[in-house]
Design an enzyme around this catalytic site. Structure first.
Site, short mmCIF file in Angstrom:
data_model
loop_
_atom_site.label_atom_id
_atom_site.label_comp_id
_atom_site.label_asym_id
_atom_site.label_seq_id
_atom_site.Cartn_x
_atom_site.Cartn_y
_atom_site.Cartn_z
CB ALA A 147 -0.08 9.03 9.16
CD GLU A 148 2.91 3.10 7.66
OE1 GLU A 148 3.55 2.52 6.75
OE2 GLU A 148 2.40 2.47 8.60
CB ILE B 54 17.28 -7.65 8.98
CG1 ILE B 54 16.04 -7.39 9.85
CG2 ILE B 54 18.47 -6.84 9.50
CD1 ILE B 54 16.18 -7.82 11.27
CG ASP C 295 12.79 -0.52 12.67
OD1 ASP C 295 12.69 -0.45 11.43
OD2 ASP C 295 12.22 -1.38 13.35
CG HIS D 82 9.30 1.55 12.19
ND1 HIS D 82 9.38 0.18 12.13
CD2 HIS D 82 8.93 1.85 13.47
CE1 HIS D 82 9.09 -0.33 13.32
NE2 HIS D 82 8.82 0.66 14.15
CB SER E 167 -0.98 -0.01 1.18
OG SER E 167 -0.32 0.22 2.40
CG ASN E 168 3.62 2.74 2.95
OD1 ASN E 168 3.40 3.93 3.14
ND2 ASN E 168 3.45 1.81 3.88
CG ASN F 197 12.37 1.18 6.83
OD1 ASN F 197 11.64 0.48 6.11
ND2 ASN F 197 12.36 1.07 8.15
C1 GAR Z 1 3.75 -0.63 6.76
O1 GAR Z 1 2.90 -0.32 7.85
C2 GAR Z 1 5.19 -0.30 7.10
O2 GAR Z 1 5.33 0.83 7.91
C3 GAR Z 1 5.60 -1.55 7.84
O3 GAR Z 1 5.03 -2.60 7.11
C4 GAR Z 1 3.81 -2.14 6.51
C5 GAR Z 1 3.85 -2.45 5.05
O4 GAR Z 1 2.60 -2.19 4.47
N1 GAR Z 1 7.03 -1.67 7.92
C6 GAR Z 1 7.69 -2.13 8.99
O5 GAR Z 1 7.12 -2.55 9.99
C7 GAR Z 1 9.21 -2.11 8.88
N2 GAR Z 1 9.81 -2.18 10.13
P1 GAR Z 1 2.45 -2.03 2.90
O6 GAR Z 1 3.04 -3.32 2.27
O7 GAR Z 1 0.97 -1.98 2.67
O8 GAR Z 1 3.17 -0.80 2.47
#
Ligand code: GAR
Length: 217
Positions: free
Chosen positions: A175-176, A94, A147, A111, A15-16, A109
């Site tokens: 928010a991301e 990692i 992180d 987080h 989704s990001n 990244n």
């Molecule tokens: C997101 O919430 C991101 O912040 C998290 O994984 C999800 C991925 O969602 N990342 C971590 O936890 C890294 N430490 P997405 O595949 O829908 O973007």
């Protein structure tokens, strides 16, 4: 003007990645997504990339005897595509110091917490267990420690009294999706500089208001 060439590394739903694809659909956005690399062949984000006509590669760690081979393959793919910036977006492997140093200050990244609080997995469960009133998300340059690294953008998100990990995750995720394109935009505009392990943003303004979460009005 040539746009910054970005690769996005994913392992899941993406989704990001979608937020970055949507932002870069605007011709005025100063970056383009040139490549998506997934560590999982069945990652939902691969379909999002293909739908947007973006080149995809699957590089699965299980195909390699050692981490070095896995990372060397990713590195060669990124270099072959001549990308300028690498965005980790739910990439669940990692990375070793070797890879991180090769892409120093060109590897970011996202987080789902206000770093340096709540590093690692199960972030939202731990935020709720701690009784924190705020959480949020952070886009940062990657350093070898998990992180950690200079913070580019953060957004604060209130924790509501009736939240569970799922509702909180959804609020943080929204928010991301705003923070990641903003961070990439600032980098592509050349406005981000790392000095003494802190990020300086050229032309940064103080926010008009500072938020306080008052749950009773
Ligand atoms: C997101 O919430 C991101 O912040 C998290 O994984 C999800 C991925 O969602 N990342 C971590 O936890 C890294 N430490 P997405 O595949 O829908 O973007």
């Amino acid at each position: 003007m040539a746009r910054l060439k970005v690769a996005v590394l994913i392992s899941g739903r993406g989704s990001n990645l979608q937020a970055l694809i949507d932002a870069s659909a605007d011709p005025d956005f100063p970056a383009e997504i040139a490549l998506v690399v997934s560590s999982q062949g069945d990652a939902g984000g691969l379909a999002r990339a293909r739908a947007a006509g973006i080149r995809t590669e699957v590089i699965n760690h299980r195909a390699f005897n050692a981490k070095q081979g896995f990372e060397a393959s990713i590195d060669a793919t990124l270099r072959g595509a001549r990308v300028d910036l690498v965005c980790l977006a739910g990439f669940m492997r990692i990375l070793t110091p070797w890879f991180v140093e090769r892409w120093r200050d060109r590897l970011v990244n996202i987080h789902p917490s206000l770093l340096p609080a709540f590093k690692g997995l199960d972030t939202h469960e731990r935020v709720l267990a701690a009784g924190a009133r705020f959480t949020g998300c952070t886009v940062h340059f990657v350093r070898p420690e998990m992180d950690e690294g200079p913070i580019i953008i953060q957004a604060a998100v209130p924790v509501m009294p009736d939240d569970d990990a799922e509702t909180l995750a959804a609020r943080v995720l929204a928010a991301e999706h705003r923070c990641y394109p903003l961070a990439v935009c600032l980098i592509a505009q050349g406005r981000i500089r790392v000095r003494n392990e802190r990020v300086e943003i050229a032309g940064a303004l103080a926010p008009a208001e500072v938020m306080m979460f008052n749950p009773v009005g």
